[in-house]
Design a protein around this motif. Structure first.
Motif, PDB file in Angstrom:
ATOM      1  N   ALA A   1       0.860  -1.183   0.000  1.00  0.00           N
ATOM      2  CA  ALA A   1       0.000   0.000   0.000  1.00  0.00           C
ATOM      3  C   ALA A   1       0.900   1.238   0.000  1.00  0.00           C
ATOM      4  O   ALA A   1       1.905   1.278   0.716  1.00  0.00           O
ATOM      5  N   PHE A   2       0.535   2.228  -0.792  1.00  0.00           N
ATOM      6  CA  PHE A   2       1.282   3.478  -0.816  1.00  0.00           C
ATOM      7  C   PHE A   2       1.267   4.103   0.574  1.00  0.00           C
ATOM      8  O   PHE A   2       0.242   4.142   1.244  1.00  0.00           O
ATOM      9  N   SER A   3       2.400   4.607   1.020  1.00  0.00           N
ATOM     10  CA  SER A   3       2.500   5.277   2.313  1.00  0.00           C
ATOM     11  C   SER A   3       2.750   6.765   2.143  1.00  0.00           C
ATOM     12  O   SER A   3       1.955   7.585   2.588  1.00  0.00           O
ATOM     13  N   ASN A   4       3.871   7.142   1.504  1.00  0.00           N
ATOM     14  CA  ASN A   4       4.188   8.559   1.378  1.00  0.00           C
ATOM     15  C   ASN A   4       5.347   8.800   0.426  1.00  0.00           C
ATOM     16  O   ASN A   4       5.998   7.860  -0.004  1.00  0.00           O
ATOM     17  N   VAL A   5       5.577  10.086   0.142  1.00  0.00           N
ATOM     18  CA  VAL A   5       6.679  10.519  -0.715  1.00  0.00           C
ATOM     19  C   VAL A   5       7.510  11.529   0.055  1.00  0.00           C
ATOM     20  O   VAL A   5       6.960  12.403   0.739  1.00  0.00           O
ATOM     21  N   VAL A   6       8.832  11.404  -0.042  1.00  0.00           N
ATOM     22  CA  VAL A   6       9.744  12.375   0.554  1.00  0.00           C
ATOM     23  C   VAL A   6      10.634  12.934  -0.547  1.00  0.00           C
ATOM     24  O   VAL A   6      11.289  12.179  -1.270  1.00  0.00           O
ATOM     25  N   ASN A   7      10.636  14.246  -0.684  1.00  0.00           N
ATOM     26  CA  ASN A   7      11.544  14.941  -1.588  1.00  0.00           C
ATOM     27  C   ASN A   7      12.804  15.234  -0.782  1.00  0.00           C
ATOM     28  O   ASN A   7      12.865  16.204  -0.036  1.00  0.00           O
ATOM     29  N   ASP A   8      13.801  14.365  -0.906  1.00  0.00           N
ATOM     30  CA  ASP A   8      15.016  14.444  -0.087  1.00  0.00           C
ATOM     31  C   ASP A   8      16.100  15.190  -0.861  1.00  0.00           C
ATOM     32  O   ASP A   8      16.870  14.602  -1.606  1.00  0.00           O
ATOM     33  N   LYS A   9      16.164  16.496  -0.655  1.00  0.00           N
ATOM     34  CA  LYS A   9      17.148  17.318  -1.364  1.00  0.00           C
ATOM     35  C   LYS A   9      18.356  17.637  -0.488  1.00  0.00           C
ATOM     36  O   LYS A   9      19.210  18.417  -0.871  1.00  0.00           O
ATOM     37  N   ASN A  10      18.446  17.018   0.683  1.00  0.00           N
ATOM     38  CA  ASN A  10      19.552  17.278   1.609  1.00  0.00           C
ATOM     39  C   ASN A  10      20.642  16.220   1.564  1.00  0.00           C
ATOM     40  O   ASN A  10      21.589  16.271   2.334  1.00  0.00           O
ATOM     41  N   SER A  11      20.514  15.242   0.689  1.00  0.00           N
ATOM     42  CA  SER A  11      21.540  14.207   0.540  1.00  0.00           C
ATOM     43  C   SER A  11      22.628  14.716  -0.398  1.00  0.00           C
ATOM     44  O   SER A  11      22.521  15.800  -0.962  1.00  0.00           O
ATOM     45  N   ASN A  12      23.653  13.883  -0.606  1.00  0.00           N
ATOM     46  CA  ASN A  12      24.674  14.247  -1.586  1.00  0.00           C
ATOM     47  C   ASN A  12      24.107  14.219  -3.004  1.00  0.00           C
ATOM     48  O   ASN A  12      24.666  14.801  -3.909  1.00  0.00           O
ATOM     49  N   LYS A  13      22.995  13.514  -3.185  1.00  0.00           N
ATOM     50  CA  LYS A  13      22.235  13.518  -4.430  1.00  0.00           C
ATOM     51  C   LYS A  13      20.794  13.842  -4.076  1.00  0.00           C
ATOM     52  O   LYS A  13      20.353  13.618  -2.965  1.00  0.00           O
ATOM     53  N   HIS A  14      20.044  14.359  -5.035  1.00  0.00           N
ATOM     54  CA  HIS A  14      18.639  14.690  -4.809  1.00  0.00           C
ATOM     55  C   HIS A  14      17.802  13.450  -5.113  1.00  0.00           C
ATOM     56  O   HIS A  14      17.793  12.952  -6.227  1.00  0.00           O
ATOM     57  N   TYR A  15      17.114  12.930  -4.084  1.00  0.00           N
ATOM     58  CA  TYR A  15      16.292  11.731  -4.232  1.00  0.00           C
ATOM     59  C   TYR A  15      14.825  12.051  -3.985  1.00  0.00           C
ATOM     60  O   TYR A  15      14.496  12.911  -3.173  1.00  0.00           O
ATOM     61  N   VAL A  16      13.961  11.336  -4.663  1.00  0.00           N
ATOM     62  CA  VAL A  16      12.541  11.303  -4.347  1.00  0.00           C
ATOM     63  C   VAL A  16      12.272   9.893  -3.849  1.00  0.00           C
ATOM     64  O   VAL A  16      12.429   8.928  -4.594  1.00  0.00           O
ATOM     65  N   GLN A  17      11.933   9.777  -2.575  1.00  0.00           N
ATOM     66  CA  GLN A  17      11.691   8.470  -1.969  1.00  0.00           C
ATOM     67  C   GLN A  17      10.190   8.206  -1.916  1.00  0.00           C
ATOM     68  O   GLN A  17       9.437   9.038  -1.418  1.00  0.00           O
ATOM     69  N   VAL A  18       9.790   7.067  -2.418  1.00  0.00           N
ATOM     70  CA  VAL A  18       8.384   6.666  -2.397  1.00  0.00           C
ATOM     71  C   VAL A  18       8.278   5.487  -1.443  1.00  0.00           C
ATOM     72  O   VAL A  18       8.936   4.461  -1.636  1.00  0.00           O
ATOM     73  N   GLY A  19       7.474   5.654  -0.393  1.00  0.00           N
ATOM     74  CA  GLY A  19       7.338   4.621   0.624  1.00  0.00           C
ATOM     75  C   GLY A  19       6.080   3.796   0.448  1.00  0.00           C
ATOM     76  O   GLY A  19       5.019   4.319   0.105  1.00  0.00           O
ATOM     77  N   PHE A  20       6.220   2.508   0.686  1.00  0.00           N
ATOM     78  CA  PHE A  20       5.103   1.575   0.648  1.00  0.00           C
ATOM     79  C   PHE A  20       5.100   0.763   1.931  1.00  0.00           C
ATOM     80  O   PHE A  20       6.142   0.535   2.538  1.00  0.00           O
ATOM     81  N   THR A  21       3.942   0.304   2.327  1.00  0.00           N
ATOM     82  CA  THR A  21       3.801  -0.589   3.466  1.00  0.00           C
ATOM     83  C   THR A  21       3.510  -1.979   2.930  1.00  0.00           C
ATOM     84  O   THR A  21       2.583  -2.160   2.128  1.00  0.00           O
ATOM     85  N   ALA A  22       4.320  -2.946   3.338  1.00  0.00           N
ATOM     86  CA  ALA A  22       4.111  -4.332   2.925  1.00  0.00           C
ATOM     87  C   ALA A  22       2.928  -4.906   3.693  1.00  0.00           C
ATOM     88  O   ALA A  22       2.814  -4.717   4.897  1.00  0.00           O
TER      89      ALA A  22
END
Length: 104
Positions: free
Chosen positions: A33-54
Motif C-alpha cells: 500500500a502506498f504510504s508517502n513521498v519524501v523529496n530528499d534534497k539534503n543528501s549528496n544527491k537529490h532523491y525522491v523516496q516513495v514509501g510503501f507498506t508491505a
C-alpha cells in the motif's frame, strides 16, 4: 533503516518494492500500500523516496546483504532507536503522522 533501493530500468514501483524486500530481508509480501513521498534534497544527491507498506508478509527475516546490514530488528513505533538511517527519518515521520508528503 528500511528495506529499499533504486528502480531497475522499466520496473514498476510495486515490483521494485517486492524485489527490494526479498533481496534485503528474504520476506515476501502479498501486496503493498502506498504510504508517502519524501523529496530528499539534503543528501549528496537529490532523491525522491516513495514509501510503501508491505501487507500480508510471509517468511522469516534474514540478513541478505551482509556487506550492508548485520541484523534486522523490529521496534514498537513509539520506541524507535535514536540512531536511524538519515535518509529514512522523514519517511518514518510521514508514516507515523499519516502524512503523504514531506519536502526535506
Amino acid at each position: 533503516g528500511l528495506p529499499g533501493g533504486h528502480l531497475e530500468p522499466r520496473e514498476s514501483m510495486m515490483d521494485a518494492a517486492a524485489r527490494e524486500l526479498m533481496e534485503e530481508t528474504g520476506l515476501r509480501a502479498k501486496s503493498f500500500a502506498f504510504s508517502n513521498v519524501v523529496n530528499d534534497k539534503n543528501s549528496n544527491k537529490h532523491y525522491v523516496q516513495v514509501g510503501f507498506t508491505a501487507e500480508v508478509v510471509e517468511g522469516e527475516p534474514e540478513v541478505k546483504e551482509i556487506d550492508r546490514c548485520f541484523m534486522w530488528q523490529w521496534f514498537p513505533l513509539d520506541h524507535l532507536p535514536a540512531e536511524l538511517f538519515p535518509p529514512h527519518i522523514e519517511q518514518i515521520k510521514n508514516f507515523l503522522h499519516h502524512s503523504p508528503f514531506a519536502d526535506s
